[in-house]
Structure formats: C-alpha cells, structure tokens
Design a protein around this motif. Structure first.
Motif, PDB file in Angstrom:
ATOM      1  N   GLU A 208     -46.925 -33.882   8.042  1.00 41.07           N
ATOM      2  CA  GLU A 208     -45.859 -34.783   7.600  1.00 41.07           C
ATOM      3  C   GLU A 208     -45.732 -35.974   8.546  1.00 41.07           C
ATOM      4  O   GLU A 208     -45.563 -37.121   8.103  1.00 41.07           O
ATOM      5  CB  GLU A 208     -44.524 -34.033   7.525  1.00 41.07           C
ATOM      6  CG  GLU A 208     -43.374 -34.856   6.961  1.00 41.07           C
ATOM      7  CD  GLU A 208     -43.649 -35.407   5.564  1.00 41.07           C
ATOM      8  OE1 GLU A 208     -43.092 -36.478   5.231  1.00 41.07           O
ATOM      9  OE2 GLU A 208     -44.429 -34.786   4.815  1.00 41.07           O
ATOM     10  N   ARG A 211     -48.641 -38.245   7.800  1.00 44.19           N
ATOM     11  CA  ARG A 211     -48.449 -39.009   6.571  1.00 44.19           C
ATOM     12  C   ARG A 211     -47.447 -40.147   6.776  1.00 44.19           C
ATOM     13  O   ARG A 211     -47.663 -41.273   6.318  1.00 44.19           O
ATOM     14  CB  ARG A 211     -47.966 -38.093   5.443  1.00 44.19           C
ATOM     15  CG  ARG A 211     -47.914 -38.793   4.077  1.00 44.19           C
ATOM     16  CD  ARG A 211     -47.112 -38.012   3.073  1.00 44.19           C
ATOM     17  NE  ARG A 211     -45.704 -37.950   3.423  1.00 44.19           N
ATOM     18  CZ  ARG A 211     -44.851 -38.957   3.253  1.00 44.19           C
ATOM     19  NH1 ARG A 211     -45.264 -40.115   2.771  1.00 44.19           N
ATOM     20  NH2 ARG A 211     -43.581 -38.814   3.581  1.00 44.19           N
ATOM     21  N   GLU A 212     -46.367 -39.871   7.492  1.00 45.71           N
ATOM     22  CA  GLU A 212     -45.358 -40.901   7.737  1.00 45.71           C
ATOM     23  C   GLU A 212     -45.927 -42.043   8.590  1.00 45.71           C
ATOM     24  O   GLU A 212     -45.650 -43.224   8.329  1.00 45.71           O
ATOM     25  CB  GLU A 212     -44.143 -40.281   8.427  1.00 45.71           C
ATOM     26  CG  GLU A 212     -43.336 -39.354   7.520  1.00 45.71           C
ATOM     27  CD  GLU A 212     -42.212 -38.657   8.262  1.00 45.71           C
ATOM     28  OE1 GLU A 212     -42.125 -38.840   9.510  1.00 45.71           O
ATOM     29  OE2 GLU A 212     -41.430 -37.932   7.616  1.00 45.71           O
ATOM     30  N   ASP A 215     -48.171 -44.138   6.530  1.00 43.57           N
ATOM     31  CA  ASP A 215     -47.365 -45.007   5.660  1.00 43.57           C
ATOM     32  C   ASP A 215     -46.881 -46.235   6.418  1.00 43.57           C
ATOM     33  O   ASP A 215     -46.915 -47.354   5.889  1.00 43.57           O
ATOM     34  CB  ASP A 215     -46.183 -44.216   5.102  1.00 43.57           C
ATOM     35  CG  ASP A 215     -45.377 -45.024   4.099  1.00 43.57           C
ATOM     36  OD1 ASP A 215     -45.941 -45.364   3.041  1.00 43.57           O
ATOM     37  OD2 ASP A 215     -44.200 -45.326   4.378  1.00 43.57           O
ATOM     38  N   ARG A 216     -46.429 -46.033   7.655  1.00 40.97           N
ATOM     39  CA  ARG A 216     -45.961 -47.158   8.474  1.00 40.97           C
ATOM     40  C   ARG A 216     -47.096 -48.129   8.800  1.00 40.97           C
ATOM     41  O   ARG A 216     -46.859 -49.328   8.984  1.00 40.97           O
ATOM     42  CB  ARG A 216     -45.355 -46.622   9.778  1.00 40.97           C
ATOM     43  CG  ARG A 216     -44.043 -45.862   9.633  1.00 40.97           C
ATOM     44  CD  ARG A 216     -42.843 -46.798   9.640  1.00 40.97           C
ATOM     45  NE  ARG A 216     -42.735 -47.570  10.858  1.00 40.97           N
ATOM     46  CZ  ARG A 216     -42.158 -47.160  11.990  1.00 40.97           C
ATOM     47  NH1 ARG A 216     -41.634 -45.930  12.042  1.00 40.97           N
ATOM     48  NH2 ARG A 216     -42.095 -47.950  13.048  1.00 40.97           N
ATOM     49  N   THR A 218     -49.644 -48.774   6.834  1.00 42.28           N
ATOM     50  CA  THR A 218     -50.173 -49.396   5.621  1.00 42.28           C
ATOM     51  C   THR A 218     -49.343 -50.633   5.329  1.00 42.28           C
ATOM     52  O   THR A 218     -48.126 -50.548   5.128  1.00 42.28           O
ATOM     53  CB  THR A 218     -50.117 -48.417   4.439  1.00 42.28           C
ATOM     54  OG1 THR A 218     -50.907 -47.255   4.765  1.00 42.28           O
ATOM     55  CG2 THR A 218     -50.666 -49.052   3.174  1.00 42.28           C
ATOM     56  N   GLY A 231     -53.434 -47.131   6.384  1.00 43.80           N
ATOM     57  CA  GLY A 231     -53.100 -46.253   7.489  1.00 43.80           C
ATOM     58  C   GLY A 231     -54.251 -45.391   7.952  1.00 43.80           C
ATOM     59  O   GLY A 231     -54.415 -45.148   9.146  1.00 43.80           O
ATOM     60  N   LEU A 278     -53.397 -38.699  -0.137  1.00 46.21           N
ATOM     61  CA  LEU A 278     -53.426 -39.818   0.805  1.00 46.21           C
ATOM     62  C   LEU A 278     -53.869 -41.096   0.105  1.00 46.21           C
ATOM     63  O   LEU A 278     -53.384 -42.187   0.392  1.00 46.21           O
ATOM     64  CB  LEU A 278     -54.377 -39.516   1.960  1.00 46.21           C
ATOM     65  CG  LEU A 278     -53.980 -38.408   2.939  1.00 46.21           C
ATOM     66  CD1 LEU A 278     -55.107 -38.143   3.926  1.00 46.21           C
ATOM     67  CD2 LEU A 278     -52.695 -38.772   3.684  1.00 46.21           C
ATOM     68  N   LYS A 281     -51.396 -40.698  -4.259  1.00 47.72           N
ATOM     69  CA  LYS A 281     -49.938 -40.544  -4.353  1.00 47.72           C
ATOM     70  C   LYS A 281     -49.226 -41.461  -3.373  1.00 47.72           C
ATOM     71  O   LYS A 281     -48.288 -42.183  -3.743  1.00 47.72           O
ATOM     72  CB  LYS A 281     -49.552 -39.086  -4.100  1.00 47.72           C
ATOM     73  CG  LYS A 281     -48.062 -38.817  -4.210  1.00 47.72           C
ATOM     74  CD  LYS A 281     -47.761 -37.332  -3.998  1.00 47.72           C
ATOM     75  CE  LYS A 281     -46.268 -37.059  -4.086  1.00 47.72           C
ATOM     76  NZ  LYS A 281     -45.979 -35.604  -3.889  1.00 47.72           N
ATOM     77  N   TRP A 282     -49.688 -41.427  -2.118  1.00 45.84           N
ATOM     78  CA  TRP A 282     -49.019 -42.224  -1.090  1.00 45.84           C
ATOM     79  C   TRP A 282     -49.707 -43.566  -0.848  1.00 45.84           C
ATOM     80  O   TRP A 282     -49.110 -44.455  -0.252  1.00 45.84           O
ATOM     81  CB  TRP A 282     -48.949 -41.424   0.211  1.00 45.84           C
ATOM     82  CG  TRP A 282     -48.218 -40.115   0.039  1.00 45.84           C
ATOM     83  CD1 TRP A 282     -46.949 -39.943  -0.464  1.00 45.84           C
ATOM     84  CD2 TRP A 282     -48.709 -38.811   0.331  1.00 45.84           C
ATOM     85  NE1 TRP A 282     -46.617 -38.615  -0.487  1.00 45.84           N
ATOM     86  CE2 TRP A 282     -47.682 -37.874  -0.005  1.00 45.84           C
ATOM     87  CE3 TRP A 282     -49.898 -38.309   0.837  1.00 45.84           C
ATOM     88  CZ2 TRP A 282     -47.818 -36.513   0.152  1.00 45.84           C
ATOM     89  CZ3 TRP A 282     -50.038 -36.939   1.005  1.00 45.84           C
ATOM     90  CH2 TRP A 282     -49.013 -36.052   0.661  1.00 45.84           C
ATOM     91  N   HIS A 283     -50.923 -43.703  -1.294  1.00 44.92           N
ATOM     92  CA  HIS A 283     -51.673 -44.957  -1.188  1.00 44.92           C
ATOM     93  C   HIS A 283     -51.737 -45.475   0.242  1.00 44.92           C
ATOM     94  O   HIS A 283     -51.549 -46.661   0.511  1.00 44.92           O
ATOM     95  CB  HIS A 283     -51.069 -46.023  -2.112  1.00 44.92           C
ATOM     96  CG  HIS A 283     -52.063 -47.090  -2.472  1.00 44.92           C
ATOM     97  ND1 HIS A 283     -51.699 -48.315  -3.010  1.00 44.92           N
ATOM     98  CD2 HIS A 283     -53.419 -47.138  -2.367  1.00 44.92           C
ATOM     99  CE1 HIS A 283     -52.763 -49.054  -3.220  1.00 44.92           C
ATOM    100  NE2 HIS A 283     -53.828 -48.361  -2.840  1.00 44.92           N
ATOM    101  N   VAL A 284     -52.021 -44.554   1.180  1.00 46.84           N
ATOM    102  CA  VAL A 284     -52.175 -44.940   2.583  1.00 46.84           C
ATOM    103  C   VAL A 284     -53.645 -44.963   2.987  1.00 46.84           C
ATOM    104  O   VAL A 284     -53.978 -45.283   4.129  1.00 46.84           O
ATOM    105  CB  VAL A 284     -51.383 -43.987   3.505  1.00 46.84           C
ATOM    106  CG1 VAL A 284     -49.890 -44.087   3.210  1.00 46.84           C
ATOM    107  CG2 VAL A 284     -51.873 -42.541   3.378  1.00 46.84           C
TER     108      VAL A 284
END
Length: 464
Positions: A208, A211-212, A215-216, A218, A231, A278, A281-284
């Motif tokens: 997690e 992933r966070e 995200d930051r 990206t 990311g 990755l 869904k999250w597009h990182v």
C-alpha cells in the motif's frame, strides 16, 4: 542416459542435417578465433561456451589467459555465443558436439539436466573448504588463487539449490556451480523523490505504501490525461519481474514437485491482480502504447519513470549515464508478510560426455575462485554467488552508487530459487499468451489462469 539423449536429439529433428552441420561448424570456427594460444602436442584442449556482453567477455578472456599461464597443460577454446545461446547450444548437444564447460542459467538448466547432459559436480568438491559467509577486514587483499579448493559451503545455498536436480533414475546431482545470482530490487530516482516531497523508501515498506508513493510520483504536468512521468516501471516479460508480487502475496507458479500449475490459486491471483492494477486501475505504470518502443531502463534514465524494477545488470549503465542521484531498495512486503524475489543463478557445468572432465573442473575451479569472481564482480555486472565476495568492497562499492547495494544481498535469504520444469520453454510460451490480455487490462487474472491451467498441467505431467 541413452534414451533421454535420444529424446533430446529428436526434439531438434526439424533442423536439417545441413543446417546442423553448418551451424555447428560456424560456432566452432567462431570459437577458434577466441582461442587464447595454440595447443601443443602435450596439452589438452577444452571448450568453454558462454554468452555475455563485450565487457564481460573481455574480462573472461583475461581470466582465461591467466588460467592458461598457470595451467600450461590446458588450452581453452572460447565459444562466445552472444545471441540465441540456448538455441545454438541445443544444436551442439544434439550433434554430439557439446562444449566441455557450459555456462548456463538456472532457468534453462532443467532442460539439459533432465536429459543427463550435465555431469554431477559433487565428486569434484572438497568436503570442508572454509567459508565464513562474510568478508573480514583483509578479504579484499587475500587471493585464494587458482589452487583454491571448492566446496558447497562457499556459495549461497539458494544459488546451489537452483542447480540441484533429480534424474529419472532417482539419482540426485549438482549439475552446475554458480558464479552469480540474478535477483531484482527497485531502483529509484532520489531527485524525483525529493521534488515530490517524499522520504526515500526503506526495506519493509508495504504494497500500500508502494502504491501510494507510485501515485505521488505519477505526474500529468499539462493535465491532458496522459502522464508525463510514471511512478513505476512495468514489464510483462520475463516472469522474474512480476513473480515477486505472486510470491509476496503467498502464491506460487508451480507445486513443489513441479507437477501442478498453481498460478490460478487465490493468493497467486491476488499478486497478479495487484501487478496488473499498477497499470490499469491506478495508472501509475505505463501502458504499452505509452512506452512505445522505449525500454523501461531508458524511461528511467530519461526521468519518465521514477522507480524501476531491475537487477544488478543495470548498475554499470546507470553509473555511466544517469544524470541524477539514484539508489536501490528491496521490493515491498506483500500480504504474506514477506518481500520475496526470484534467485536465478548462472554458473558452470561440465558436459557428461566431456573427454576431459578433470581439466574442465580445473577451469571451473579457477573461474570460481575468490580472486576470479572478485574480478568479474568489480565490473558491476553481477551479484556474486560467493558470500565472501558479495560482502566485500568489490561488490558493495562504498564510494559508488547505489549507496544501499546491500539490498541485493538482503533479499537472498527469503528469495525463491529458480526451479523450472524440463518443458519450461513450452510452459512459458503458453503462460505468456494467457497473460497477455491480463497485462493489457482485457481479462481478469483469475479467469485467464483458470482457462490455461488444464493445458499447463498437461505439459507438466509429461515432463520427464
């Protein structure tokens, strides 16, 4: 061994005799160019096959010259096969022209070991050669030299495990000795972390958190919906890039006996889904269309990818070309409570049909001596399979990036030694086709793996 070898030869029948002869002859001629010195009437000539970059082969040739000086009765013919190595090795083996000493990796090792093509190396090993598993303050100044005895204790057990095999007759062999380990860590751009106001990652971070952070990191600078900076990298092949997420979730690719495909099980699917998410869904991580023909390593160097899953082989290039500060960290801890990566090994085997096994092992003993492994390690290309070299300055390079090179070693104890079935090439091809729609975001991994399981189980069941 006769029937097994015949089966192996039958697999190459699609190659005509003419092609076989010309291909093998071409390799032999190419190898003659690599001879260090001409054999004398009293010397024995052995052949060594290997792949490798120009830099790696230059180091190897220097070692071979030193070996021949210290072993004047042995001459080494180097067969450098930079492309399609195993395809060409297959031809040589099928034509009864296998090199005496064969450089191999643990991924392809079972294909040959299962056919009795590699000699058991245990009889050549000393039972009690000393190895502390770590270096002392004088380790970088000590040279064990060409006469150093070798024992299993001198290598990481995970690397040795990758080269153990049980033959159909029940005999257990150690078919090769490892020179190096290939595992993956996360390379990260320290400057981009600083710009994003993020603390640099440390071992023990979770999925997690990973992933966070991705995200930051990206960034869509012009708000056109297409990130200008991602990311994290994304590789659909080879499996060594996505299998860590399966293992760290508590899943696996095969059952321990390699007879059942288990990537369809819930924990394994969880790992596949996280990795695919990755990208979709999250597009990182970049999709295929977003990376185009540019490699993930190039995107990292261009600072368009902030974190890159890769191995030690990337270090020399990044040291030379990166215009930013970078470091490495182990992959994040998954739902299993562990961060697990593959332990692939590369090392030297002796052909079962070699007429010069004693001289061949003398060469292996020299190439795997602490001094020789240190020489190759100093190129920055490998994680040495000898702990006494791995824990020395030759590998850790305290004055060069990465600052936390110890991460390559920290992941070894919980690593998963490579253990593939003899029909791995066929399995990998079918698995790759089944995963394509998953990596493209067109199919859920649970459905894809359930659909391909019968076909892969059948391939595993008929493996020798």
């Amino acid at each position: 061994m006769g029937q097994s070898l015949q089966k192996f030869k039958d697999a190459t029948k699609r190659l005509s005799k003419q092609t076989l002869g010309l291909a093998a002859l071409g390799l032999i001629v190419a190898g003659l160019v690599g001879c260090q010195t001409r054999p004398t009437a009293r010397s024995v000539q052995i052949q060594l096959s290997t792949w490798g970059s120009a830099q790696e082969v230059a180091v190897l040739k220097s070692l071979l010259r030193d070996f021949e000086r210290s072993h004047p009765q042995i001459r080494v013919q180097l067969l450098h096969i930079p492309e399609n190595y195993y395809q060409k090795l297959h031809i040589l083996v099928a034509g009864d022209m296998a090199p005496d000493v064969i450089f191999t990796n643990s991924l392809s090792f079972p294909i040959y070991a299962s056919q009795g093509i590699f000699r058991d190396l245990r009889p050549y090993l000393a039972p009690g050669a000393k190895n502390t598993g770590a270096s002392d303050e004088n380790s970088d100044r000590v040279s064990n030299g060409p006469s150093e005895a070798l024992s299993e204790a001198q290598f990481y057990p995970q690397a040795l495990k990758a080269f153990r095999w049980r033959l159909p007759n029940g005999q257990r062999i150690l078919g090769a000795l490892p020179r190096d380990i290939s595992n993956v860590v996360i390379f990260y751009n320290r400057d981009l972390f600083r710009q994003a106001g993020l603390a640099e990652p440390r071992a023990g971070w979770t999925w997690e958190q990973f992933r966070e952070i991705a995200d930051r990191l990206t960034v869509d600078a012009n708000n056109d919906g297409d990130p200008d900076q991602f990311g994290v990298s994304f590789y659909s092949t080879p499996p060594l890039f996505w299998l860590p997420f399966v293992w760290s979730a508590g899943g696996d690719l095969f059952s321990p006996d390699l007879r059942r495909f288990t990537l369809n099980q819930a924990k394994a699917v969880e790992g596949l889904r996280f990795y695919a998410d990755l990208r979709h869904k999250w597009h990182v991580a970049p999709k295929k269309v977003e990376s185009g023909g540019t490699s993930m390593s190039q995107l990292f160097l261009q600072q368009k990818v902030a974190m890159l899953v890769s191995g030690r082989w990337s270090v020399p290039v990044f040291r030379e070309q990166a215009k930013f500060r970078w470091d490495v960290v182990p992959l994040p801890v998954g739902p299993s409570g562990q961060s697990r990566v593959g332990i692939d090994a590369s090392g030297y085997a002796i052909a079962a049909k070699s007429q010069h096994p004693t001289e061949s092992f003398a060469l292996i003993r020299y190439l795997l001596s602490r001094e020789a492994v240190r020489t190759v390690t100093e190129s920055g290309l490998i994680v040495p399979a000898r702990p006494d070299v791995a824990t020395s300055a030759a590998f850790l390079s305290p004055h060069q990036a990465p600052a936390h090179g110890q991460a390559f070693l920290d992941v070894i104890p919980e690593g998963v030694p490579t253990h593939t079935p003899p029909r791995w090439n066929e399995v990998a091809e079918e698995l790759g086709l089944a995963l394509e729609p998953v990596w493209d975001g067109q199919q859920d991994p649970a459905m894809a793996m359930a659909a391909v399981k019968p076909k892969l189980d059948a391939l595993l069941e008929v493996s020798p």
